[in-house]
Design a protein around this motif. Structure first.
Motif, PDB file in Angstrom:
ATOM      1  N   SER A 170      -2.717  16.022  -3.546  1.00 10.73           N
ATOM      2  CA  SER A 170      -2.811  17.305  -2.646  1.00 10.73           C
ATOM      3  C   SER A 170      -2.397  17.085  -1.269  1.00 10.73           C
ATOM      4  CB  SER A 170      -4.338  17.964  -2.697  1.00 10.73           C
ATOM      5  OG  SER A 170      -5.179  17.154  -2.005  1.00 10.73           O
ATOM      6  N   LYS A 171      -1.571  17.883  -0.805  1.00  8.86           N
ATOM      7  CA  LYS A 171      -0.918  17.899   0.549  1.00  8.86           C
ATOM      8  C   LYS A 171      -1.947  18.915   1.395  1.00  8.86           C
ATOM      9  CE  LYS A 171       3.114  17.900   3.170  1.00  8.86           C
ATOM     10  NZ  LYS A 171       4.813  18.251   3.021  1.00  8.86           N
ATOM     11  N   GLN A 172      -2.244  18.275   2.473  1.00 10.82           N
ATOM     12  CA  GLN A 172      -3.176  19.054   3.474  1.00 10.82           C
ATOM     13  C   GLN A 172      -2.232  19.414   4.577  1.00 10.82           C
ATOM     14  OE1 GLN A 172      -6.428  19.361   2.846  1.00 10.82           O
ATOM     15  NE2 GLN A 172      -5.846  18.264   1.027  1.00 10.82           N
ATOM     16  N   PRO A 173      -2.670  20.605   5.334  1.00 12.86           N
ATOM     17  CA  PRO A 173      -2.067  21.074   6.606  1.00 12.86           C
ATOM     18  C   PRO A 173      -1.670  20.193   7.583  1.00 12.86           C
ATOM     19  CG  PRO A 173      -3.806  22.358   5.983  1.00 12.86           C
ATOM     20  CD  PRO A 173      -4.111  21.204   5.111  1.00 12.86           C
ATOM     21  N   ASN A 174      -2.501  18.942   7.756  1.00 10.02           N
ATOM     22  CA  ASN A 174      -2.105  17.868   8.674  1.00 10.02           C
ATOM     23  C   ASN A 174      -1.158  16.756   8.050  1.00 10.02           C
ATOM     24  OD1 ASN A 174      -3.922  16.553   6.829  1.00 10.02           O
ATOM     25  ND2 ASN A 174      -5.332  16.197   8.541  1.00 10.02           N
ATOM     26  N   ARG A 175      -0.566  17.338   6.962  1.00 13.51           N
ATOM     27  CA  ARG A 175       0.648  16.258   6.072  1.00 13.51           C
ATOM     28  C   ARG A 175      -0.006  15.127   5.523  1.00 13.51           C
ATOM     29  NH1 ARG A 175       5.637  15.375  10.677  1.00 13.51           N
ATOM     30  NH2 ARG A 175       5.940  17.804  10.887  1.00 13.51           N
ATOM     31  N   ALA A 176      -1.610  15.022   5.506  1.00 10.97           N
ATOM     32  CA  ALA A 176      -2.220  13.836   4.762  1.00 10.97           C
ATOM     33  C   ALA A 176      -2.092  14.262   3.237  1.00 10.97           C
ATOM     34  CB  ALA A 176      -3.569  13.968   5.276  1.00 10.97           C
ATOM     35  N   LEU A 177      -1.875  13.244   2.433  1.00  7.28           N
ATOM     36  CA  LEU A 177      -2.020  13.149   1.168  1.00  7.28           C
ATOM     37  C   LEU A 177      -3.278  12.897   0.465  1.00  7.28           C
ATOM     38  CD1 LEU A 177       1.956  12.219   0.238  1.00  7.28           C
ATOM     39  CD2 LEU A 177       0.752  14.519   0.548  1.00  7.28           C
ATOM     40  N   ILE A 178      -3.853  13.408  -0.350  1.00  8.14           N
ATOM     41  CA  ILE A 178      -5.229  12.965  -0.975  1.00  8.14           C
ATOM     42  C   ILE A 178      -5.009  12.623  -2.355  1.00  8.14           C
ATOM     43  CG2 ILE A 178      -7.587  13.561  -1.514  1.00  8.14           C
ATOM     44  CD1 ILE A 178      -7.690  15.150   0.942  1.00  8.14           C
ATOM     45  N   TYR A 179      -5.177  11.484  -2.845  1.00  9.28           N
ATOM     46  CA  TYR A 179      -5.115  11.043  -4.213  1.00  9.28           C
ATOM     47  C   TYR A 179      -6.530  11.136  -4.997  1.00  9.28           C
ATOM     48  CZ  TYR A 179      -0.091   9.622  -3.130  1.00  9.28           C
ATOM     49  OH  TYR A 179       0.956   9.317  -2.534  1.00  9.28           O
ATOM     50  N   SER A 180      -6.718  12.001  -5.995  1.00  8.74           N
ATOM     51  CA  SER A 180      -7.794  12.215  -6.717  1.00  8.74           C
ATOM     52  C   SER A 180      -7.858  11.959  -8.258  1.00  8.74           C
ATOM     53  CB  SER A 180      -8.356  13.742  -6.324  1.00  8.74           C
ATOM     54  OG  SER A 180      -8.468  14.106  -4.892  1.00  8.74           O
ATOM     55  N   LEU A 181      -8.956  11.632  -8.657  1.00  6.32           N
ATOM     56  CA  LEU A 181      -9.304  11.629 -10.116  1.00  6.32           C
ATOM     57  C   LEU A 181      -9.432  12.733 -10.753  1.00  6.32           C
ATOM     58  CD1 LEU A 181     -11.399   8.318 -10.691  1.00  6.32           C
ATOM     59  CD2 LEU A 181      -8.746   8.443 -10.861  1.00  6.32           C
ATOM     60  N   GLU A 182      -9.100  12.991 -11.904  1.00 12.59           N
ATOM     61  CA  GLU A 182      -9.398  14.134 -12.760  1.00 12.59           C
ATOM     62  C   GLU A 182     -10.902  14.585 -12.591  1.00 12.59           C
ATOM     63  OE1 GLU A 182      -9.317  15.871 -17.394  1.00 12.59           O
ATOM     64  OE2 GLU A 182      -8.961  13.638 -16.903  1.00 12.59           O
ATOM     65  N   GLY A 183     -11.105  15.807 -12.203  1.00  9.84           N
ATOM     66  CA  GLY A 183     -12.457  16.202 -11.468  1.00  9.84           C
ATOM     67  C   GLY A 183     -12.403  16.535 -10.163  1.00  9.84           C
ATOM     68  N   GLY A 184     -11.530  15.909  -9.638  1.00  8.93           N
ATOM     69  CA  GLY A 184     -11.406  16.120  -8.151  1.00  8.93           C
ATOM     70  C   GLY A 184     -12.308  15.167  -7.356  1.00  8.93           C
ATOM     71  N   LEU A 185     -12.404  13.768  -7.743  1.00 10.28           N
ATOM     72  CA  LEU A 185     -12.959  12.773  -6.959  1.00 10.28           C
ATOM     73  C   LEU A 185     -11.998  11.951  -6.243  1.00 10.28           C
ATOM     74  CD1 LEU A 185     -15.672  11.437  -6.631  1.00 10.28           C
ATOM     75  CD2 LEU A 185     -14.972   9.778  -8.232  1.00 10.28           C
ATOM     76  N   PRO A 186     -11.906  12.409  -4.969  1.00  6.17           N
ATOM     77  CA  PRO A 186     -10.823  11.667  -4.088  1.00  6.17           C
ATOM     78  C   PRO A 186     -10.997  10.030  -4.020  1.00  6.17           C
ATOM     79  CG  PRO A 186     -12.431  12.638  -2.595  1.00  6.17           C
ATOM     80  CD  PRO A 186     -12.981  13.021  -4.007  1.00  6.17           C
ATOM     81  N   MET A 187      -9.629   9.460  -4.284  1.00  4.54           N
ATOM     82  CA  MET A 187      -9.819   7.809  -4.110  1.00  4.54           C
ATOM     83  C   MET A 187      -9.258   7.317  -3.135  1.00  4.54           C
ATOM     84  SD  MET A 187     -11.756   7.335  -6.767  1.00  4.54           S
ATOM     85  CE  MET A 187     -11.508   5.759  -6.979  1.00  4.54           C
ATOM     86  N   PHE A 188      -7.992   7.698  -2.647  1.00  4.44           N
ATOM     87  CA  PHE A 188      -7.173   7.274  -1.780  1.00  4.44           C
ATOM     88  C   PHE A 188      -6.509   8.339  -0.909  1.00  4.44           C
ATOM     89  CE2 PHE A 188      -6.935   4.158  -4.899  1.00  4.44           C
ATOM     90  CZ  PHE A 188      -7.070   3.047  -4.232  1.00  4.44           C
ATOM     91  N   PHE A 189      -6.357   8.241   0.397  1.00  7.51           N
ATOM     92  CA  PHE A 189      -5.662   9.248   1.117  1.00  7.51           C
ATOM     93  C   PHE A 189      -4.635   8.692   2.155  1.00  7.51           C
ATOM     94  CE2 PHE A 189      -9.348   7.857   3.635  1.00  7.51           C
ATOM     95  CZ  PHE A 189      -8.876   7.811   5.052  1.00  7.51           C
ATOM     96  N   ASP A 190      -3.464   9.281   2.359  1.00  6.26           N
ATOM     97  CA  ASP A 190      -2.357   8.796   3.108  1.00  6.26           C
ATOM     98  C   ASP A 190      -2.297   9.508   4.232  1.00  6.26           C
ATOM     99  OD1 ASP A 190       0.198   8.267   4.022  1.00  6.26           O
ATOM    100  OD2 ASP A 190       1.316   8.323   2.196  1.00  6.26           O
ATOM    101  N   VAL A 191      -2.558   8.743   5.541  1.00  5.27           N
ATOM    102  CA  VAL A 191      -2.679   9.684   6.851  1.00  5.27           C
ATOM    103  C   VAL A 191      -1.582  10.609   7.184  1.00  5.27           C
ATOM    104  CG1 VAL A 191      -2.952   9.171   9.201  1.00  5.27           C
ATOM    105  CG2 VAL A 191      -4.307   7.824   7.713  1.00  5.27           C
TER     106      VAL A 191
END
Length: 602
Positions: A51-72
């Motif tokens: 998912s791409k956030q308004p601040n350009r950060a990318l959030i990688y999540s497992l199925e079910g919405g559990l975030p595992m990594f984020f790209d600043v």
């Protein structure tokens, strides 16, 4: 970084090629991760979304919405694991160990990690470079509570006398990223609402002697801690299941520890009082916290409100001290079903927002029997004694607090008078807003067909627009709730209150920013001048003395003409470092520091 609730601009499923690329990036970024670790963090048969956030950060999540990594920055150069990932693989990052659990309050509260809060043994500070990714752990608890990047190298830290900022926190337990997980959880019973202590399920051992948590920490005690994390996080993993089966007593103990508990402090540390609660007890506690929130924090101006916001900002803070609230342990299992049940009972009115895919609470029935029969409890504030170990550097100099306050003017005086509020007092923005909405509730001015619109009567219309509307123009008859408070406050007289330690001043008008300016002198020499520090309760002479030691240069103080205060002159072009020093050491908000570099124009 994740202080506000997350609202993704876009979200898509990760393709097989992108999944492999993500695994390669993680392997390069975190050399401690083995192939087994990567399979745990990014399972092959589990869907991954980005998912791409308004601040350009990318959030990688497992199925079910559990975030595992984020790209600043979304470029793949600065990727961090979330606390959920670190609870699965604690050794993924090296970690600083805090001096005690109490220090975690600052980190969870959103502060960066300072060197005085880090436990350093006789061996000394481990080697690290500026910009490295590190985690933060509490002694006696293997589950990390935060991740961030180092602000300076170990050699620079030693030269600075182990003072200053050690780690810029990018993500921590209980921030918006942690809250975004639908099935959010805590890895062990040491994780409380606003503080993290040692894991009570682990045997008592001597405090770890090494500041850096690495693979070498895989001793028996830490293996048990990893088992706790893996069991609570993903019991389906073969590796974790086999380890838990080897110690069935531990699995039973963990299940008990994760339940609701109360924590008290003794002179020796923290002890837990484990309580086994039934589904009915959890349901009752949910209803109690909801009604407590309706009485204390949820105002009419907040409506309509998203269910997730109601839960995180109002229901959870209304819990009795020391208790935990897990909606998955209730009969409803999900937040949406719980709110829908309250709507069926008539306590609230709600609807499902198909765009955001969550339940919106539209209004509260304050005449409902459950509401009228409920007696709210007074919120107890814990005044805990802070030790020198738990105080970071800004507290040493006295953190500054700036509050914008307002005095009723002739425009809004009738509104305050009709409610019996004193027009001679000063009000914060929230207090002034409450007065406006209290008047709306008293006069029943909310539009019946649209709860977000306020119908203006003569008194409220004059308070908001008299004198501000040009002659011949028509006065508005309605106003949206979101525009009411700003308009109402703009009609009051602004003041500001500055507090540092026990000293407080209140002055009329807005607070002018402190000015830091660099300019050239004879030759190619640069000097940096600081002025306007008196309104922030900072004396020029002590500040000059501090800056002399901080930057190892000469300083001087001169009095400005016209009784406009003093000016501190620092030899050298240290404008950025000086601004950063004032923010970190004195707690001055960045918006109150004006930086002007005259040397850049030439």
């Amino acid at each position: 970084m994740f202080k506000k609730s997350l609202e993704a601009k876009s979200q898509q499923r990760l393709s097989g090629a992108d999944r492999k690329k993500l695994k390669r990036t993680i392997k390069e970024r975190f050399p401690n991760a083995s192939d087994t670790d990567l399979d745990i963090l990014i399972p092959n048969k589990v869907e991954i979304t980005v998912s791409k956030q308004p601040n350009r950060a990318l959030i990688y999540s497992l199925e079910g919405g559990l975030p595992m990594f984020f790209d600043v920055d979304g470029r793949g150069t600065t990727i961090f694991p979330t606390v959920y990932a670190l609870w699965k693989v604690p050794h993924l990052l090296p970690a600083f160990i805090l001096k005690g659990g109490e220090v975690s309050r600052y980190v969870i509260g959103g502060a960066d990690l300072m060197f005085p809060g880090i436990s350093i043994n006789a061996v000394g500070l481990p080697d690290f470079l500026a910009g490295e990714s590190w985690a933060v752990v509490v002694p006696g608890n293997p589950a990390p509570i935060a991740v961030g990047s180092t602000c300076m190298s170990s050699s620079e830290a030693l030269k600075a006398g182990l003072r200053g900022k050690a780690l810029k926190i990018s993500h921590h337990y209980r921030d918006a990223l942690w809250e975004s997980a639908e099935d959010r959880y805590v890895p062990n019973a040491g994780f409380l609402d606003d503080v993290v202590f040692e894991d009570p399920s682990l045997p008592t051992t001597s405090q770890q002697s090494d500041t850096e948590v690495t693979n070498d920490h895989e001793n028996d005690a830490d293996n048990k801690g990893s088992e706790v994390v893996l069991n609570d996080m993903d019991a389906s993993q073969t590796d974790s299941s086999s380890r838990l089966q080897s110690n069935p007593n531990l699995e039973e103990q963990v299940t008990t520890d994760i339940g609701d508990l109360k924590v008290t402090e003794s002179d020796k540390g923290v002890t837990e009082d484990q309580i086994s609660v039934s589904v009915e007890d959890v349901d009752a506690l949910l209803d109690k916290c909801l009604l407590q929130a309706f009485y204390t924090t949820v105002k009419e101006k907040d409506l309509p409100i998203a269910g997730s916001t109601l839960w995180s900002n109002h229901v959870l803070p209304s819990r009795p001290p020391g208790t935990m609230l897990d909606i998955k342990k209730s009969s409803h299992k999900k937040l949406s079903k719980w709110l829908q049940s309250k709507s069926s009972e008539g306590l609230i009115s709600s609807k499902e927002d198909k765009h955001k895919k969550e339940v919106m609470v539209l209004s509260i029935n304050r005449k409902h029997p459950s509401y009228t029969s409920f007696k709210p409890e007074k919120q107890q504030t814990e005044n805990k004694e802070q030790t020198v170990e738990c105080i970071n550097e800004p507290v040493i100099n006295g953190l500054m607090e700036v509050i914008e306050i307002y005095k009723p003017s002739v425009h809004v005086n009738p509104i305050f008078t009709s409610l019996g509020a004193d027009i001679r007092l000063l009000y914060t923005q929230s207090e002034a807003s409450e007065v406006a909405f209290a008047y709306i509730e008293k006069e029943n001015l909310v539009k019946p067909t649209n709860k977000s619109i306020v119908v203006l009567d003569a008194m409220l219309c004059d308070a908001l627009f008299k004198g501000a509307i040009k002659k011949g123009s028509t006065y508005p008859s309605e106003i949206h709730k979101k525009d009411l408070a700003p308009t109402f406050i703009s009609r009051m007289q602004p003041h500001h209150q500055v507090t540092r330690g026990k000293e407080t001043i209140v002055k009329k008008g807005g607070l002018k920013p402190m000015q830091i300016m660099t300019e050239r002198r004879q030759g190619n020499k640069k000097v940096t001048k600081v002025s306007g520090m008196e309104p922030f309760l900072i004396d020029a002479e002590p500040l000059a003395s501090e800056l002399q030691k901080k930057f190892a240069c000469s300083t001087s103080v001169t009095e400005l003409p016209g009784k406009k205060g003093h000016e501190v002159l620092v030899q050298g072009g240290v404008i950025d470092d000086l601004a950063r020093y004032l923010v970190e050491q004195y707690g001055i908000p960045k918006k109150y520091i004006e930086v002007l570099d005259k040397t850049a124009r030439k």
